[in-house]
Design a protein around this motif. Structure first.
Motif, PDB file in Angstrom:
ATOM      1  N   LYS A 214      24.223  40.053  -3.234  1.00 23.88           N
ATOM      2  CA  LYS A 214      23.868  41.546  -3.111  1.00 23.88           C
ATOM      3  C   LYS A 214      22.929  42.020  -2.304  1.00 23.88           C
ATOM      4  CE  LYS A 214      23.955  41.097  -7.664  1.00 23.88           C
ATOM      5  NZ  LYS A 214      23.866  41.066  -9.105  1.00 23.88           N
ATOM      6  N   ASP A 215      22.116  40.977  -1.644  1.00 22.62           N
ATOM      7  CA  ASP A 215      21.126  41.181  -0.893  1.00 22.62           C
ATOM      8  C   ASP A 215      19.910  41.784  -1.555  1.00 22.62           C
ATOM      9  OD1 ASP A 215      19.599  41.168   1.753  1.00 22.62           O
ATOM     10  OD2 ASP A 215      20.036  43.026   2.390  1.00 22.62           O
ATOM     11  N   TRP A 216      19.597  41.249  -2.606  1.00 22.40           N
ATOM     12  CA  TRP A 216      18.398  41.761  -3.537  1.00 22.40           C
ATOM     13  C   TRP A 216      17.383  40.629  -2.903  1.00 22.40           C
ATOM     14  CZ3 TRP A 216      20.384  42.123  -9.187  1.00 22.40           C
ATOM     15  CH2 TRP A 216      21.250  43.481  -9.363  1.00 22.40           C
ATOM     16  N   GLY A 217      16.467  41.165  -2.216  1.00 17.49           N
ATOM     17  CA  GLY A 217      15.700  40.184  -1.393  1.00 17.49           C
ATOM     18  C   GLY A 217      14.308  40.796  -1.368  1.00 17.49           C
ATOM     19  N   LEU A 218      13.373  39.805  -1.135  1.00 14.21           N
ATOM     20  CA  LEU A 218      11.802  40.096  -1.215  1.00 14.21           C
ATOM     21  C   LEU A 218      11.470  39.661   0.265  1.00 14.21           C
ATOM     22  CD1 LEU A 218      10.595  39.133  -4.637  1.00 14.21           C
ATOM     23  CD2 LEU A 218      11.267  41.610  -4.053  1.00 14.21           C
TER      24      LEU A 218
END
Length: 262
Positions: A214-218
């Motif tokens: 989901k491209d839930w990145g930091l």
DNA sequence: ATGGTGGCGGTGCCA
């Protein structure tokens, strides 16, 4: 001169991925974080076979940092100033000769600091204070240096996929961000942001909840450059495909190139 | 759905 940082989340689990990446990316110097190994457990032979000299600040089970280099390196620090006797293995610093003079590379594994209402967060902020003092000392030499590592700080909301969800996270606290700004305000350059002001440029995706898909990145892995290094900054990159390989770390390599041609 | 994933070490802790 290509300098990279990578939190490998266990060097033993990641030896295959690491060696393949070294052979493909060909960095001159790499700092590793979370090797989760003592010196005797480190896959030294495999890394040396790829052409790299290996320096380790190890620890059993947790933390642990290393510095890999194609060139001779003199280790100049294995901890930040005022280290306790049982100091966790979170810092390594080396010095490498280049055609443009000596280059110091520091490898940082900054404390995570969660949960914020505990002494873990207090420790994080105190550790950042010690890092600021080390950066001040390095700046006084007026030489090239790169401080690379897992800073466990998202500098701004642009660096977080869901800022509201991270409002109470140690990585996004105003105190954490202020300490990072203090470091930058000494005169250091965030190499990735020097080239990319508007894109998120994530470097970490949690293993949980399908974050990668989901491209839930930091963006928490950074390369901070002294003025003498920033003047020679030629390129930056984030090796995002590493996160999609089998058995990946939850972080990907971040690198910069300095133009040090004679 | 008060979970979920991964690494270490061999049980919960850490991220």
């Amino acid at each position: 001169m290509k300098i990279a940082t990578w939190n490998v989340n266990s060097v033993r689990k990641r030896t295959g991925n690491l060696v393949a990446w070294l052979q493909n990316a060909k960095p001159d110097v790499v700092v590793l974080q979370e090797i989760k190994a003592q010196e005797a457990q480190f896959p030294r032979l495999e890394i040396e076979a790829a052409g790299y000299k290996v320096e380790i600040v190890g620890q059993k089970g947790f933390n642990g940092v290393a510095l890999l280099s194609l060139h001779p390196v003199e280790i100049t620090a294995r901890a930040l100033p005022d280290a306790e006797a049982d100091e966790p293995a979170r810092y390594i610093q080396g010095r490498i000769a280049t055609p443009k003079g000596p280059l110091t590379v520091g490898g940082i594994y900054l404390p995570n600091g969660n949960p914020i209402a505990t002494d873990k967060f207090t420790y994080k902020i105190a550790w950042m204070g010690r890092l600021i003092r080390q950066a001040k000392a390095l700046l006084q030499a007026e030489e090239m240096f790169v401080l690379g590592g897992d800073y466990n700080v998202c500098p701004t909301d642009l660096d977080v996929y869901d800022p509201k969800a991270f409002a109470n996270d140690a990585l996004c606290q105003p105190q954490s961000r202020a300490a990072l700004r203090t470091l930058l305000n000494l005169g250091l350059t965030d190499a990735v942001r020097a080239f990319h002001q508007d894109a998120p440029c994530y470097t970490y995706w949690d293993y949980q909840a399908g974050a990668w898909a989901k491209d839930w990145g930091l963006r928490i892995d950074h390369l901070l450059l002294s003025p003498q290094a920033a003047d020679r900054l030629a390129a930056v990159g984030i090796d995002k495909p590493e996160r999609g390989r089998p058995d990946p770390s939850d972080h990907v390599p971040v690198w910069c190139e300095l133009d040090l041609a004679a």
